[in-house]
Write an enzyme that holds these catalytic residues in place. Structure first.
Site, short mmCIF file in Angstrom:
data_model
loop_
_atom_site.label_atom_id
_atom_site.label_comp_id
_atom_site.label_asym_id
_atom_site.label_seq_id
_atom_site.Cartn_x
_atom_site.Cartn_y
_atom_site.Cartn_z
N CYS A 47 -14.40 50.23 35.87
CA CYS A 47 -13.21 51.08 35.72
C CYS A 47 -12.98 51.85 37.13
O CYS A 47 -13.70 52.57 37.62
CB CYS A 47 -13.15 52.01 34.63
N CYS A 126 -8.82 52.04 30.65
CA CYS A 126 -9.98 52.61 29.98
C CYS A 126 -11.13 51.49 29.52
O CYS A 126 -10.29 50.45 28.80
CB CYS A 126 -9.59 53.66 28.85
N PHE A 256 -25.12 67.72 4.98
CA PHE A 256 -23.99 67.56 5.68
C PHE A 256 -23.23 66.16 5.71
O PHE A 256 -23.04 65.47 6.67
CB PHE A 256 -24.58 67.79 7.24
N GLU A 274 -21.44 69.62 1.58
CA GLU A 274 -20.69 69.55 2.82
C GLU A 274 -20.09 70.85 2.96
O GLU A 274 -19.35 71.44 1.92
CB GLU A 274 -19.78 68.57 2.83
N CYS A 346 -27.16 63.80 16.48
CA CYS A 346 -26.57 63.24 17.69
C CYS A 346 -26.90 64.11 18.78
O CYS A 346 -26.15 64.20 19.83
CB CYS A 346 -24.96 63.79 17.62
#
Length: 388
Positions: A47, A126, A256, A274, A346
């Site tokens: 890129c 991108c 979650f 949740e 994550c």
């Protein structure tokens, strides 16, 4: 001179003499004057915006070394907590597959912010966004110029079942001319929904049909700006890992649960908790429409985590907390008698922290599956199987 051995968590190369160098790949040579001489794993970044654009930090790594970085992030996090576990080969999403991203717009420019800066890099190409989303960048730039955008706005893009879903926060144009411009833009570019949020919550200005996202083969109502796994390939990898970790369980708790990425993919009776009410309502309606045995509860798991007694009712547990991890819930998980746990994370650091508290109470990490959804970034995800 020294040799770059690995890439550290922030993205800089680490040499065998302890020196750090930006934009270095394993196998590169670092001279005494800090010049990086490319080695066999150093590729030409594809890129033109690299390395100014903050959307990617590691485009100089080839496929093998980037996958190694993803795996090493997890191994290092575990080692930092005195833990070890079998780590499987990383599953890395291909280029141009990101179906969710947040760009920034101001005064004629639109793109990601520069690395370590608030300056917006005007996106002209991108290599991570899905083509359907990148195709909107230039038209959105022109639209904002036409609408007279003067202050910074955030542009949340999501690829839904019906096409691109756009949420603009910090800018809510008013008047007939603005409404006509938005309608013409959405119709011309086949936008599924266009929402604005001036601080009072998302308001749909265009939504010819209800917007959905298919999870586990089931269309689920997609609230504006909802969390969604960044790529379909990443989602498939995480779902496969969770299904493997919970195989044979008759009852599963999904903590979650979000929109139901895992709850709708499990062949079990599922309790789904949740804290986001709109996401939970979408999951509940989707499960009800297919008559699936998914039982939902609106519950803030930070303020009111499931107790040990509640957890003990299930054959397996799935947990997918935000980046901060689930310290409060992990304490109860550590003490419960449920035999198996699928932990999706994550953030390798908070996963390792939570896993340590469980290992100290008799749990074992059977395996970890690294997942690189945010290609060429330092952001790493994983799914782990823990058992008693």
């Amino acid at each position: 001179m020294s040799t770059i051995l690995r890439v550290a968590a922030p993205g800089d190369g680490v040499a065998d003499d302890g020196r750090h160098a930006p934009f270095a790949a394993p196998g590169d040579t670092l001279t005494d004057s800090f010049e990086v001489i490319p080695g066999p794993h150093h590729q030409v970044p594809p890129c033109r915006h690299f390395p100014q654009c903050g959307g990617c930090q590691l485009q100089h790594l080839d496929e093998e070394s980037y996958a190694g970085f993803v795996t090493d992030r997890i191994a290092s996090a575990l080692d930092g907590q005195g833990l070890s576990a079998p780590i499987r080969p990383a599953i890395v999403s291909p280029p141009n597959t990101r179906r969710r991203a947040t760009l920034h717009a101001e005064r004629g420019v639109l793109g990601f912010t520069a690395e370590g800066s608030h300056r917006v890099v005007d996106m002209r190409e991108c290599h991570i966004l899905a083509p359907e989303l990148f195709a909107l960048v230039a038209p959105l730039r022109a639209l904002f110029q036409k609408l007279g955008l003067k202050r910074r706005a955030d542009v949340h893009l999501t690829l839904s079942d019906q096409g691109p879903d756009v949420l603009v926060s910090g800018f809510a144009p008013e008047g007939l001319a603005a409404a006509e411009a938005l309608t013409s833009f959405c119709d011309r570019h086949k936008v599924a929904r266009f929402c604005v949020d001036d601080g009072q919550g998302p308001e749909a200005r265009w939504e010819p049909q209800p917007v959905t996202i298919t999870l586990g083969g089931i269309p689920v109502a997609l609230p504006p700006g909802s969390f969604l796994q960044a790529t379909r390939e990443g989602e498939d990898a995480l779902v496969a890992a969770v299904r493997e970790a919970t195989a044979g369980a008759r009852t599963v708790a999904d903590l979650f649960a979000g929109l139901g990425t895992f709850a709708l993919a499990l062949p079990s009776k599922v309790y789904a908790a949740e804290g986001a009410r709109d996401a939970l309502m979408g999951l509940k309606a989707a499960a009800h429409a297919r008559q699936l045995p998914v039982f939902t509860e609106h519950r803030d798991l930070y303020r009111r985590p499931l107790t040990v007694a509640e957890l003990d009712r299930f054959d397996a547990i799935v947990i997918d907390p935000p980046r901060a991890g689930a310290r409060e819930q992990a304490a109860a998980l550590a003490a419960c008698k449920t035999p198996r746990l699928a932990y999706v994370s994550c953030n390798p650091a908070t996963f390792a922290r939570d896993a340590k508290s469980m290992v100290e109470e008799g749990w074992r990490i059977d395996w970890v599956q690294p997942v690189g959804q945010f290609r060429w970034s330092t952001h790493v995800e994983l799914a782990a199987c823990l058992s008693r």
